[in-house]
Motif scaffolding. Structure first.
Motif, PDB file in Angstrom:
ATOM      1  N   PRO A  51       5.527  52.659 -38.019  1.00 34.69           N
ATOM      2  CA  PRO A  51       6.990  52.578 -37.840  1.00 34.69           C
ATOM      3  C   PRO A  51       7.755  53.550 -38.736  1.00 34.69           C
ATOM      4  N   LEU A  52       7.265  53.746 -39.962  1.00 36.49           N
ATOM      5  CA  LEU A  52       7.942  54.695 -40.857  1.00 36.49           C
ATOM      6  C   LEU A  52       7.869  56.112 -40.301  1.00 36.49           C
ATOM      7  N   LEU A  53       6.696  56.492 -39.808  1.00 33.91           N
ATOM      8  CA  LEU A  53       6.517  57.834 -39.256  1.00 33.91           C
ATOM      9  C   LEU A  53       7.369  58.033 -38.008  1.00 33.91           C
ATOM     10  N   ILE A  54       7.302  57.065 -37.100  1.00 36.34           N
ATOM     11  CA  ILE A  54       8.049  57.173 -35.840  1.00 36.34           C
ATOM     12  C   ILE A  54       9.560  57.173 -36.095  1.00 36.34           C
ATOM     13  N   THR A  55      10.006  56.279 -36.984  1.00 36.58           N
ATOM     14  CA  THR A  55      11.439  56.216 -37.306  1.00 36.58           C
ATOM     15  C   THR A  55      11.914  57.533 -37.908  1.00 36.58           C
ATOM     16  N   GLY A  56      11.092  58.111 -38.806  1.00 39.85           N
ATOM     17  CA  GLY A  56      11.463  59.374 -39.430  1.00 39.85           C
ATOM     18  C   GLY A  56      11.641  60.489 -38.412  1.00 39.85           C
ATOM     19  N   ILE A  57      10.793  60.504 -37.401  1.00 40.77           N
ATOM     20  CA  ILE A  57      10.901  61.536 -36.363  1.00 40.77           C
ATOM     21  C   ILE A  57      12.141  61.307 -35.490  1.00 40.77           C
ATOM     22  N   ILE A  58      12.374  60.051 -35.088  1.00 44.27           N
ATOM     23  CA  ILE A  58      13.498  59.759 -34.191  1.00 44.27           C
ATOM     24  C   ILE A  58      14.839  60.009 -34.877  1.00 44.27           C
ATOM     25  N   VAL A  59      14.921  59.665 -36.162  1.00 45.42           N
ATOM     26  CA  VAL A  59      16.175  59.841 -36.896  1.00 45.42           C
ATOM     27  C   VAL A  59      16.567  61.317 -36.970  1.00 45.42           C
ATOM     28  N   PHE A  60      15.580  62.193 -36.896  1.00 44.89           N
ATOM     29  CA  PHE A  60      15.877  63.630 -36.889  1.00 44.89           C
ATOM     30  C   PHE A  60      16.748  63.993 -35.682  1.00 44.89           C
ATOM     31  N   PHE A  61      16.546  63.267 -34.572  1.00 47.57           N
ATOM     32  CA  PHE A  61      17.315  63.532 -33.353  1.00 47.57           C
ATOM     33  C   PHE A  61      18.501  62.581 -33.201  1.00 47.57           C
ATOM     34  N   TYR A  62      18.441  61.426 -33.859  1.00 45.62           N
ATOM     35  CA  TYR A  62      19.539  60.448 -33.833  1.00 45.62           C
ATOM     36  C   TYR A  62      19.944  60.161 -35.284  1.00 45.62           C
ATOM     37  N   PRO A  63      20.637  61.096 -35.937  1.00 48.90           N
ATOM     38  CA  PRO A  63      20.861  60.988 -37.387  1.00 48.90           C
ATOM     39  C   PRO A  63      21.854  59.912 -37.811  1.00 48.90           C
ATOM     40  N   TYR A  64      22.665  59.394 -36.905  1.00 50.54           N
ATOM     41  CA  TYR A  64      23.734  58.491 -37.325  1.00 50.54           C
ATOM     42  C   TYR A  64      23.496  57.030 -36.931  1.00 50.54           C
ATOM     43  N   VAL A  65      22.286  56.721 -36.485  1.00 47.70           N
ATOM     44  CA  VAL A  65      22.012  55.341 -36.085  1.00 47.70           C
ATOM     45  C   VAL A  65      21.531  54.538 -37.294  1.00 47.70           C
ATOM     46  N   SER A  66      21.493  53.228 -37.122  1.00 47.90           N
ATOM     47  CA  SER A  66      21.017  52.344 -38.187  1.00 47.90           C
ATOM     48  C   SER A  66      19.504  52.512 -38.351  1.00 47.90           C
ATOM     49  N   ILE A  67      19.117  53.078 -39.476  1.00 50.09           N
ATOM     50  CA  ILE A  67      17.687  53.315 -39.717  1.00 50.09           C
ATOM     51  C   ILE A  67      16.925  51.999 -39.802  1.00 50.09           C
ATOM     52  N   PHE A  68      17.542  51.009 -40.426  1.00 51.50           N
ATOM     53  CA  PHE A  68      16.845  49.728 -40.584  1.00 51.50           C
ATOM     54  C   PHE A  68      16.539  49.095 -39.232  1.00 51.50           C
ATOM     55  N   HIS A  69      17.521  49.025 -38.343  1.00 50.33           N
ATOM     56  CA  HIS A  69      17.296  48.385 -37.048  1.00 50.33           C
ATOM     57  C   HIS A  69      16.316  49.189 -36.192  1.00 50.33           C
ATOM     58  N   LEU A  70      16.383  50.508 -36.292  1.00 51.75           N
ATOM     59  CA  LEU A  70      15.420  51.341 -35.575  1.00 51.75           C
ATOM     60  C   LEU A  70      14.017  51.077 -36.091  1.00 51.75           C
ATOM     61  N   TRP A  71      13.866  51.045 -37.416  1.00 55.62           N
ATOM     62  CA  TRP A  71      12.545  50.748 -38.011  1.00 55.62           C
ATOM     63  C   TRP A  71      12.080  49.353 -37.628  1.00 55.62           C
ATOM     64  N   LEU A  72      12.969  48.376 -37.666  1.00 58.27           N
ATOM     65  CA  LEU A  72      12.596  46.990 -37.400  1.00 58.27           C
ATOM     66  C   LEU A  72      11.987  46.833 -36.008  1.00 58.27           C
ATOM     67  N   TRP A  73      12.646  47.374 -34.993  1.00 54.29           N
ATOM     68  CA  TRP A  73      12.154  47.185 -33.633  1.00 54.29           C
ATOM     69  C   TRP A  73      10.918  48.044 -33.359  1.00 54.29           C
ATOM     70  N   THR A  74      10.832  49.181 -34.019  1.00 55.64           N
ATOM     71  CA  THR A  74       9.614  49.981 -33.911  1.00 55.64           C
ATOM     72  C   THR A  74       8.452  49.249 -34.565  1.00 55.64           C
ATOM     73  N   PHE A  75       8.720  48.638 -35.708  1.00 53.94           N
ATOM     74  CA  PHE A  75       7.693  47.838 -36.392  1.00 53.94           C
ATOM     75  C   PHE A  75       7.214  46.692 -35.506  1.00 53.94           C
ATOM     76  N   ILE A  76       8.158  46.017 -34.854  1.00 56.28           N
ATOM     77  CA  ILE A  76       7.788  44.911 -33.968  1.00 56.28           C
ATOM     78  C   ILE A  76       6.878  45.415 -32.843  1.00 56.28           C
ATOM     79  N   ALA A  77       7.191  46.592 -32.298  1.00 60.27           N
ATOM     80  CA  ALA A  77       6.383  47.146 -31.215  1.00 60.27           C
ATOM     81  C   ALA A  77       4.959  47.438 -31.680  1.00 60.27           C
ATOM     82  N   VAL A  78       4.821  48.035 -32.857  1.00 65.37           N
ATOM     83  CA  VAL A  78       3.487  48.330 -33.393  1.00 65.37           C
ATOM     84  C   VAL A  78       2.725  47.033 -33.668  1.00 65.37           C
ATOM     85  N   ALA A  79       3.391  46.074 -34.291  1.00 68.64           N
ATOM     86  CA  ALA A  79       2.745  44.805 -34.632  1.00 68.64           C
ATOM     87  C   ALA A  79       2.299  44.055 -33.378  1.00 68.64           C
TER      88      ALA A  79
END
Length: 327
Positions: A76-104
């Protein structure tokens, strides 16, 4: 699960994420989260690329480190870091949270089939395989397609897939009850049972069985609740033999032994070489056991050729071994 189902799970989790108010009220975050859940639902299976090297590397490592406890946090950290590069103004925490849920969720659902994962690494390399869901389960796949169909009918995506997942939870409970009934039936039929490995099939009422008892291995099938024993093999521990010891050092054999929990072995002696074969008893298909490891050694115990993987005829195995020897 199979790749197709994991993709659908990414869509499902991205839809459920719309119940999160922060996601629901930010269309850019909603898009980013959907990308995150799709990527997160696939990331642990990146080790499939090991097939390009050889079967031994794939068997030994697939669903290993990429499905481990550290990986569940790192993906999730890796994926979030890549996505934030293209979506710089979104909530990083919520993006990480749902990505983490998907991986888990990906790692979690993989422990329910017969293949399993090494999900508790680095604490243990033990394979966790509960054997209640087929790698491709048509019921689960169809329920996800139903959820997507509901989206086209205008149903709220979050509530649609929340309802679908509630049904899937009930389905899992039913499968666990089926497994418990199967194990009870096996104990009533076979004395001194030590271990029962259940392998679900595509058919809801059919299962494969690999049973370890005190003196024998049994291979069976369950159909409509009835246990049928198809094969019986005398248990023989691997001997302290120089041929066997040399065979165990082969990469293909070592990979097989690290993965297979129940197998039989054979040693054949020919004029100019030995052949040792290991056969996994979990995957009987039409009277044949397709998951094997075989190694040929010369009279000085040097490895001449070897193979591990899925082979559905003796002729194809002979061809593989000859190709390895000639290569």
């Amino acid at each position: 699960m199979d790749t197709g189902t994991h993709i659908l799970m990414g869509v499902a989790l991205g839809s459920i994420a719309t119940l999160d108010p922060t996601v629901a009220y930010d269309p850019y975050l909603s898009h980013a989260v959907l990308i995150g859940t799709l990527a997160g639902s696939q990331a642990p299976d990146i080790d499939t690329i090991l097939k390009l090297r050889n079967n031994a590397k794939y068997i030994r490592n697939h669903r290993g480190i990429t499905h481990s406890l550290p990986a569940v946090w790192l993906w999730p950290l890796l994926i979030t870091g890549i996505i934030v590069f293209f979506y710089p103004y979104v909530s990083i925490f919520h993006l990480w949270l749902w990505t983490f849920i998907a991986v888990a969720v990906h790692v979690f659902v993989d422990i329910f089939n017969a293949y399993g994962t090494q999900a508790l690494r680095p604490f243990t390399k033990k394979w966790i395989a509960l054997g209640v869901i087929n790698t491709f389960d048509p019921v689960i796949f169809a329920l996800h397609l139903t959820g997507i169909g509901l989206l086209f009918l205008g149903v709220h995506p979050g509530y649609a897939f929340l309802a679908i997942y509630a049904i899937i939870v009930v389905y899992y409970i039913i499968r666990f009850r089926q497994k418990a009934q199967i194990k009870q039936a096996v104990h009533e039929k076979i004395p001194n049972v030590e271990r029962i490995i259940t392998v679900p099939t595509f058919r809801f009422r059919e299962w494969h069985l690999a049973i370890t008892a005190k003196d024998y291995f049994y291979v069976g099938r369950v159909k409509n609740g009835r246990v049928h024993i198809l094969d019986q093999f005398k248990k023989r521990p691997l001997p302290d033999d120089p041929i066997i010891e040399a065979a165990k050092k082969d990469e293909n054999v070592a990979a097989f032994l690290s993965f297979s929990p129940v197998y039989r072995w054979e040693l054949h002696e020919y004029n100019d070489h030995y052949e040792v074969r290991f056969t996994d008893l979990r995957y009987r298909s039409k009277g044949y056991y397709p998951f094997v490891a075989a190694v040929q050694l010369d009279r000085d115990f040097n490895i001449v050729s070897s193979y591990t993987g899925w082979i559905f005829s003796e002729g194809k195995l002979r061809k593989k071994l000859n190709l390895m020897a000639n290569g």
